[in-house]
Design an enzyme around this catalytic site. Sequence first.
Site, PDB file in Angstrom:
ATOM      1  CG  HIS A  96      -2.041   1.053   1.109  1.00 35.56           C
ATOM      2  ND1 HIS A  96      -1.800   2.173   1.500  1.00 35.56           N
ATOM      3  CD2 HIS A  96      -3.174   1.245   0.732  1.00 35.56           C
ATOM      4  CE1 HIS A  96      -2.899   3.380   1.188  1.00 35.56           C
ATOM      5  NE2 HIS A  96      -3.479   2.389   0.695  1.00 35.56           N
ATOM      6  CD  GLU A 165      -5.582   1.727  -3.173  1.00 37.32           C
ATOM      7  OE1 GLU A 165      -6.621   1.575  -2.736  1.00 37.32           O
ATOM      8  OE2 GLU A 165      -4.637   1.460  -2.366  1.00 37.32           O
TER       9      GLU A 165
END
Length: 247
Positions: A96, A165
């Site tokens: 992430h 993302e």
Amino acid sequence: MRYFIGNWKMFGVPKSVNILNKINSYYSRDKNRNKYRVVITPPYTLIESYSRYFKNKRILIGSQNCYQKEQFSSNTAAISPYMLKSVGAKYTLVGHSDNRGEGDTDLMLKDKVRYALNNNLKVVFCIGENKIEKKNKKTLSVLTRQLTKVLEKKFNRNNIIVAYEPIWSIGTGKIPTAHELKKTTIHIKKVLKRIFKKTSPAVLYGGSVDGSNIEMFKEIKEIDGFLIGGASKTSKKFIDIIKNYYR
Ligand code: PGA
């Protein structure tokens, strides 16, 4: 199969299970329930109790990260894939942008993916370009690099999901255009096909997904699901995303 994965980040205490209870009861009754999977990644402190609670229910519990060693070691505060698996986690995010920003390197991410897979966790490998890279039209080359530096043909691609993302989209309310996103997703799948010499694993989108912009995302058939931050912390917002996706 579609995926709706909720990433709670630094949110949640034991009683927050009420949020998941509501999502689970919608999910269990939804006539579309067999078309998708719901995974929630609460903080480490809640993985064991939530996994036990949802054991015979539909929601699956995952982790937001794992340490880059397999089992036990002398790394203070570190949590290994083996430890996560032992308390019931089924999935783990890896890479992430929050964690890349705090120092996760490609080398570390490769070990995280490898050891998570060795321990039968499904890996949601996150990639994404920042604002400057986007402005300089480097998006596709950045994504290619992030994928090829970490993923290998010998990894079990059936247990890998990739989440695209864009960093500039996370928590900002800004999203890519449909045209951009379609092009980017096709590119990611092409790179993955090349790495695995087989069909691409599932590719998700993440970044400011909510109940209203899901209408746009659902038109892009190449997107296999969503990684949802802010909107996963309220049952209504999360359920709205699923409802509007299948409307
Ligand atoms: P967001 O976060 O939905 O709040 O933009 C997404 C993520 O960081 O996974």
